[in-house]
Design an enzyme around this catalytic site. Structure first.
Site, PDB file in Angstrom:
ATOM      1  CG  LEU A  57      -1.919   1.164   1.298  1.00 20.94           C
ATOM      2  CD1 LEU A  57      -2.828   1.197   0.070  1.00 20.94           C
ATOM      3  CD2 LEU A  57      -2.755   1.096   2.571  1.00 20.94           C
ATOM      4  N   GLY A  62      17.450  17.460  11.990  1.00 25.01           N
ATOM      5  CA  GLY A  62      18.531  16.481  11.900  1.00 25.01           C
ATOM      6  C   GLY A  62      18.684  15.832  10.541  1.00 25.01           C
ATOM      7  CB  CYS A 105       7.318  16.022  16.473  1.00 25.61           C
ATOM      8  SG  CYS A 105       7.781  14.320  16.164  1.00 25.61           S
ATOM      9  CG  HIS A 116       5.392  14.789   8.650  1.00 22.12           C
ATOM     10  ND1 HIS A 116       6.328  13.817   8.399  1.00 22.12           N
ATOM     11  CD2 HIS A 116       5.539  15.108   9.962  1.00 22.12           C
ATOM     12  CE1 HIS A 116       6.996  13.552   9.508  1.00 22.12           C
ATOM     13  NE2 HIS A 116       6.545  14.323  10.461  1.00 22.12           N
TER      14      HIS A 116
END
Length: 779
Positions: free
Chosen positions: A18, A432, A643, A694
């Protein structure tokens, strides 16, 4: 006879089918039909696995193109109005824009699903939300399963949990005011299921396992007094902790059964056993849905025999929660140590464990071979775990309180660091990682296959590091990173270098969307045989005159994002990890790395669901971090990163970590998450993320500057850092460079603005002083 079922199965596929189909669709390399075809094939395959294991039901509704909460929003028709999408005609492309953002709108906010590492998309609700219905994908999938002649048990997130996990678009809006409209929509959905001949539907209400306020508890009873009489049998599912306090009230509701998590909270069984009438189903989650150790099937069977005698077919046997939190199958593990492999059960193997338990309750003789095999594996594991690493055990026993403290308080350290590091106001940095290009991934795969020798691989990674450092210099960042080009995953990379940990080949678990991780297996005492990133960080520092930040994964995140041994307290394993990280931090300082980041994105995630259990966890988790960070001088600046979590309720513990700088995700919430830090008067440095890594969306300079100005209203500029929300590993270079260029420009513009304001304030103050002096002289 006990019946068997599951709450959900991993949807990503044994080989991440997927994921690859999603990403191909996002890149425009395949169409809607191809993606739908992959999804349909995976669903059929997973249903067949459940049938092959002789489960009484196959679960439908656990599949999602990105996230079940987003799926439910699409089914309800409750989409964020800012996107302008028609809920009844939502395309797959639009669905993914909700999750990933587009040029006009940032993505929906994302946060952790209770105390797991899975992330869900947060529904956005207001008084205009209607729940008039949207896409019919859920019912299409039920029709698929019925057409294949499966016995179907649909599963949906329940209305109380859906509302409780949502956010209000308007401050002060009461989400519970939407409940009457939401219940009407659920009634319609249940009626649609009834017309399809569905007997049972599972409604997941894990919110019952948190400390709900009274109005939510009252609403829960009101809702299920209605839904329980909708014409289909309702299995009310709780998991992740105990819901025993609600057993008497739930027993009075017209629901037909309850699922409870006996792995996380075995103590709740008696409360439910006595509260639920014999006419109601009690589904017991006795197989761990969140860890991968084989169960003690003999012990489980013994514990259920009397309950089975009481309830018969009204006793259901299941995993504790959805199996989405574990890998698909052990069959793909060809290199894993054979003995260690015999101790494990992934999702497919857990189906067989469930079936074996039910068989043993019905026909003990028929189940004897399977029970004997399970006992043999358990005996081997117990014998092996009895052999301790004496060195590790002695080091843990020798930990002192002084090891958990920096040499000086933050106020003193910060003065030393300002003098030593000489950073500008609003220093810019990244979290990072930088983009993992195809060349990097290909080199890593070739090295893993033995096609690249170690020296050649090192040379390629150093060349990639040099590129990352040069680009950061060109972008104008103040504190650089080496880019983590050699790291496959922030936990797996370090676990591979530690004794007591093992890695899988295909043990993939979905984190969010198409993002998957392979949690390491911590099976023994943990020891660091040699430094892990000192060489890489030192090499990067040799390439530039700017500061290089060394980036490590912290002990709590290493623990939470691994499959952890269950034969000793988690706090003990956390201390072993803390000592490992402490050694690395000290070695980095000796190598000349003056800023060291110890990432703890899972710190909030490990928090128990009930507040009464918080203090014990927070005590040992905070101590583990402080031990990891406590071995360096005042001049070395310690950062941490967290986060996609809510932090306001644990801010005292976050402050107690005593990191010099914390970076957090705040862009999706437009800096809302930062407000709590301001109200708490968080004392140390903080870097609120100014853009979402993201999403492929590149915010403008003005958009980032507005977020920074908003941050300056909450935190003094002298303690603010400027950075993205998270690492850049999954992004491409063009969007990364564009976003960082804008970020640096926003920081420089604001610096100039603040400098001008301070110059003007100083001038006004000077004029006022002169005026006051003249007035005094005149008098």
């Amino acid at each position: 006879m006990a019946r068997t079922h599951i709450s959900g199965f991993p949807r990503i596929g044994a080989h991440r089918e997927l994921k690859f189909a999603q990403e191909s669709f996002w890149r425009g390399e395949s169409d809607d039909a191809y993606l739908r075809g992959v999804g349909k094939e995976l669903r059929a395959r997973h249903w067949q696995l459940q049938r092959d294991a002789k489960l009484d039901f196959v679960t439908v509704g656990d599949f999602a193109w990105y996230d079940p909460m987003l799926n439910l929003s699409a089914l309800l028709g409750a989409l964020p109005s800012r996107f302008g999408f028609d809920p009844s005609n939502l395309s797959l492309a639009q669905y993914h824009e909700l999750a990933r953002g587009n040029k006009a709108q940032p993505a929906m906010e994302m946060t952790k699903w209770f105390d797991t590492n899975y992330h869900y998309l947060v529904p956005e609700l207001d008084s205009e939300t209607t729940f008039n219905g949207g896409v019919d994908w859920f019912f299409d999938e039920i029709d698929e399963a019925l057409a294949l002649d499966f016995a179907v048990k649909p599963v949906l997130i329940g209305p109380i949990t859906y509302l409780w996990l949502s956010k209000s678009r308007v401050a002060g809006f009461d989400r519970l005011s939407l409940l009457p409209k939401l219940v009407i929509r659920y009634l319609r959905m249940l009626d649609t299921l009834k017309k399809r001949g569905i007997e049972w539907v599972q409604l997941d209400e894990p919110a019952l396992c948190v400390d709900l306020e009274d109005d939510w508890i009252e609403a829960f009873s009101a809702v299920y007094n209605v839904l329980g009489d909708a014409g289909v049998k309702v299995l009310l599912a709780t998991y992740f902790d105990t819901a025993a306090a609600h057993a008497p009230a739930v027993a009075k509701l017209p629901v037909h059964g309850v699922h409870i998590d006996l792995v996380k909270a075995p103590q709740q069984l008696e409360a439910w056993r006595s509260a639920l009438g014999a006419d109601k189903v009690l589904s017991v989650g006795v197989i761990d849905g969140r860890n991968i150790w084989r169960a003690d099937l003999g012990e489980i069977v013994s514990s259920l025999e009397s309950l089975h005698a009481e309830r018969g077919e009204r006793l259901w046997v299941a995993p504790s929660c959805s199996l989405v939190h574990v890998p698909v199958t052990l069959a793909s593990e060809k290199r894993l140590d054979a003995e260690l492999k015999s101790w494990l059960a992934f999702a497919t193997e857990k189906l067989d464990e469930i079936s074996t338990i039910a068989l043993a309750l019905r026909d003990p003789a028929a189940a004897e071979p399977a029970l004997a095999a399970a006992d043999s594996a358990l005996d081997t594991r117990r014998a092996s775990s009895g052999v301790f690493n004496v060195l590790v055990q002695r080091r843990v026993a020798a930990i002192t309180d002084a090891m958990a403290c920096r040499k000086s308080p933050f106020a003193d350290r910060s003065r030393v660091q300002r003098h030593s590091l000489k950073l500008p106001l609003l220093p810019t940095t990244t979290i990072g990682s930088f983009p993992q290009t195809p060349a990097i991934r290909q080199a890593r795969a070739a090295y893993r296959r033995g096609e690249l020798r170690a020296l050649e691989y090192l040379e390629r990674m150093r060349a990639e590091t040099a590129t990352v450092v040069r680009k950061q210099e060109e972008l104008g960042l103040d504190v650089l990173v080496h880019g983590e080009v050699e790291r496959n995953d922030m936990v797996e990379f370090f676990a591979d270098k530690l004794w007591g940990c093992a890695l899988t080949e295909n043990g993939w678990v979905q984190n969010y969307g198409s993002q998957c991780v392979k949690p390491p297996i911590i099976y023994g005492d943990i020891y660091r045989p040699e430094p892990m990133i000192v060489d890489a960080a030192g090499h990067a520092q040799s390439l530039t005159d700017r500061l290089i930040k060394g980036v490590l994964t912290g002990p709590v995140t290493m623990l939470e994002w691994s499959f952890v041994r269950d034969d000793q307290p988690r706090a003990t394993t956390a201390l072993q990890l803390a000592l490992v990280i402490r050694d690395e931090v000290v070695d980095l300082e000796k190598a000349g790395i003056r800023i060291i980041q110890i990432d703890e994105p899972a710190f909030r995630e490990g928090l128990p669901l009930h507040k009464a259990d918080w203090s014990e966890y927070l005590d040992w988790a905070t101590r583990a971090f402080r031990i990891a960070a406590g071995g360096v001088s005042d001049a070395t600046q310690i950062h941490t990163h967290m986060c996609y979590s809510e932090f306001n309720d644990i801010l005292p513990s976050i402050a107690a970590l005593d990191a010099d700088v914390i970076t957090i995700e705040t862009s999706r919430s437009s800096m809302e998450l930062l407000d709590g830090f301001g109200e708490f008067a968080y004392p140390n440095g903080i870097g609120p993320g100014v853009y979402d890594t993201h999403s492929a969306r590149v915010p403008s300079v003005d958009a980032m500057q507005r977020l920074l100005e908003r941050a300056c209203e909450v935190i003094p500029a002298e303690r603010l850092w400027v950075n993205p929300d998270c690492g850049l590993k999954t992004r491409g270079w063009p969007e990364t460079e564009a976003a960082l260029t804008n970020m640096v420009s926003a920081a420089k513009t604001l610096r100039q603005k603040l400098a001008a304001q301070r110059t003007e304030a100083s001038r006004i103050a000077s004029v006022a002083c002169r005026h006051a002096a003249r007035s005094g002289a005149a008098r």
